[in-house]
Motif scaffolding. Sequence first.
Motif, PDB file in Angstrom:
ATOM      1  N   GLY A 313       0.814  -1.215   0.000  1.00 22.75           N
ATOM      2  CA  GLY A 313       0.000   0.000   0.000  1.00 22.75           C
ATOM      3  C   GLY A 313       0.845   1.261   0.000  1.00 22.75           C
ATOM      4  O   GLY A 313       0.522   2.244  -0.676  1.00 22.75           O
ATOM      5  N   LEU A 314       1.956   1.254   0.755  1.00 24.49           N
ATOM      6  CA  LEU A 314       2.853   2.397   0.761  1.00 24.49           C
ATOM      7  C   LEU A 314       3.435   2.656  -0.622  1.00 24.49           C
ATOM      8  O   LEU A 314       3.488   3.793  -1.094  1.00 24.49           O
ATOM      9  N   VAL A 315       3.886   1.584  -1.261  1.00 24.09           N
ATOM     10  CA  VAL A 315       4.450   1.736  -2.601  1.00 24.09           C
ATOM     11  C   VAL A 315       3.382   2.243  -3.570  1.00 24.09           C
ATOM     12  O   VAL A 315       3.627   3.143  -4.385  1.00 24.09           O
ATOM     13  N   ALA A 316       2.177   1.667  -3.498  1.00 25.26           N
ATOM     14  CA  ALA A 316       1.090   2.117  -4.385  1.00 25.26           C
ATOM     15  C   ALA A 316       0.762   3.584  -4.163  1.00 25.26           C
ATOM     16  O   ALA A 316       0.549   4.349  -5.119  1.00 25.26           O
ATOM     17  N   GLY A 317       0.748   4.008  -2.904  1.00 22.30           N
ATOM     18  CA  GLY A 317       0.458   5.406  -2.599  1.00 22.30           C
ATOM     19  C   GLY A 317       1.507   6.349  -3.163  1.00 22.30           C
ATOM     20  O   GLY A 317       1.181   7.419  -3.689  1.00 22.30           O
ATOM     21  N   THR A 318       2.788   5.964  -3.070  1.00 15.83           N
ATOM     22  CA  THR A 318       3.837   6.830  -3.606  1.00 15.83           C
ATOM     23  C   THR A 318       3.775   6.901  -5.128  1.00 15.83           C
ATOM     24  O   THR A 318       4.058   7.954  -5.718  1.00 15.83           O
ATOM     25  N   VAL A 319       3.405   5.797  -5.786  1.00 12.95           N
ATOM     26  CA  VAL A 319       3.266   5.813  -7.248  1.00 12.95           C
ATOM     27  C   VAL A 319       2.157   6.778  -7.664  1.00 12.95           C
ATOM     28  O   VAL A 319       2.317   7.598  -8.576  1.00 12.95           O
ATOM     29  N   VAL A 320       1.007   6.697  -6.976  1.00 15.77           N
ATOM     30  CA  VAL A 320      -0.110   7.594  -7.286  1.00 15.77           C
ATOM     31  C   VAL A 320       0.283   9.042  -7.006  1.00 15.77           C
ATOM     32  O   VAL A 320      -0.009   9.953  -7.797  1.00 15.77           O
ATOM     33  N   GLY A 371      -2.674   6.039   2.157  1.00 14.01           N
ATOM     34  CA  GLY A 371      -2.668   7.433   2.575  1.00 14.01           C
ATOM     35  C   GLY A 371      -1.278   7.908   2.944  1.00 14.01           C
ATOM     36  O   GLY A 371      -0.848   9.001   2.539  1.00 14.01           O
ATOM     37  N   ALA A 372      -0.531   7.096   3.718  1.00 12.02           N
ATOM     38  CA  ALA A 372       0.831   7.483   4.092  1.00 12.02           C
ATOM     39  C   ALA A 372       1.721   7.584   2.857  1.00 12.02           C
ATOM     40  O   ALA A 372       2.578   8.472   2.763  1.00 12.02           O
ATOM     41  N   GLY A 373       1.522   6.685   1.899  1.00 14.09           N
ATOM     42  CA  GLY A 373       2.295   6.746   0.665  1.00 14.09           C
ATOM     43  C   GLY A 373       2.033   8.014  -0.126  1.00 14.09           C
ATOM     44  O   GLY A 373       2.947   8.579  -0.744  1.00 14.09           O
TER      45      GLY A 373
END
Length: 482
Positions: A313-320, A371-373
């Motif tokens: 989820g962190l990685v996905a958030g940073t990509v978005v 969210g954190a990402g």
Amino acid sequence: MYKNSGGRPGAVLAAAAVAQFVVALDMSVVNVALPAIRTALGFAPLDLSWVVHGYALTFGGFLLLGGRACDLYGRRRMFVLGLAAFGLCSLAGGLAQEPWHLIAARAGQGLGAAAAAPAALAMLTTTFAEGPPRVRALGVWSAVNAAGGALGVLAGGLLTEYAGWRWVMLINLPIVAVALAPALAGVPAEASPARREGLDLPGAVLATGGVGLLVLGVVRTDTLGWGSPVTWATLAAAAVLLAGFVLAETRVTAPLLRLGLLRSRWVAGANVLVFLAAAGQFTAFYFVSLYMQQVLGMGAAATGAAFLPFSLGLVAGTVVATRLTASRTPRTSLVPGALLAAAGLTWFALISPDGSFLADVLGPSLVTSVGAGLVLAPVAAAATTGVTPREAGMASGLMNSSRQLGGCIGLAALATIAAHRTGTAAGPASLNDGYALGLAVAAAVFVFAAVVAFGVLPRRRAITSAPHPTAPAQNRLEGTPS
């Protein structure tokens, strides 16, 4: 597109990303191994926490000095020296035979990380121009940083259970080698400045001593408590040294931290935001890990594996976030990201003593981590917006200090709040109540972070960087107007 044509941008990004991964990994990889370390080396119960505190103390205490050293002596040089020291101390820790050997090695790792971490971020900000190129680079850097922290729990559990506790230290060696290879091959050494400024020694002593005592006072509250005279004396001494540091920085021509840098709404707002985000994120890791082990009864390896969705989820958030902010202001992602993380932590606060991973952990893990990402990559871009290359290390050291202090202070404060709710009871229901309260307060911290992002950060990206001051009247970096 790139600011430093003498180097290979891909090599700079690879070196910085892998280095940040191992620094983040080492913040959490040791935690799961602590019981095995205590048995193997014969640690006294109260001394065991110094395996964690020794790293946090030197890492947090020397970040400002490490960041400024990058500007004065070269980013590549400090990066290589810091990583080399980190690797050698990892080897020493893996071979430790006595408790003090391991504590000293962890302190040495912190010193190495305090040089390498700001150097890595400074290399990125001086290689990639502001705007889409830097946002994309910082997106990669933030994703591996987030993955390192989350995967540290998994790696620590698996290594401790199947390879032995020493491998939580030795695993750093191949990762350091992978980071050093592109740095030595593709990152050029900076040319020596025509007039090298001297290191601000009074500022270095005051900042390192003040931040070090602040971290020391906070991390020891787990054994001494917030009401202890020792805690108050340590925090008071830290406040005196930090006040002296602020005063000293107004009186030197080449300060360790140019206070005018904080007049930028980007820099000041981003550092407050990263402090709050780190407090919320570190707390989530801590309470959720304890909930799975002490309430749900999961083992070390299973707990580590349960953090995989969080990592993804962190990685996905940073990509978005990277795509959202490539052509927009970082504020576009920071506000909804902080609110989404707050929503996930609020969901986490509904944990039950009769719960399960699927019912109480998986869903809120995904919401919180995405969210954190969404916050991680843009906040790094915001903290370096408008900063000149000559002060890239200074700004990077400041941001890393804010994150480290946020994690330490936030975790200590929220752990105290949870312990007051739990009281003297040690049953799963009482522990669950304490963890739930801590997670609820962490949600409130992220809401406050969203307010800061909305109210402090400018609505438009800075177009040009302010020049480095050459006279007192220029000793400032103006914020971009809303």
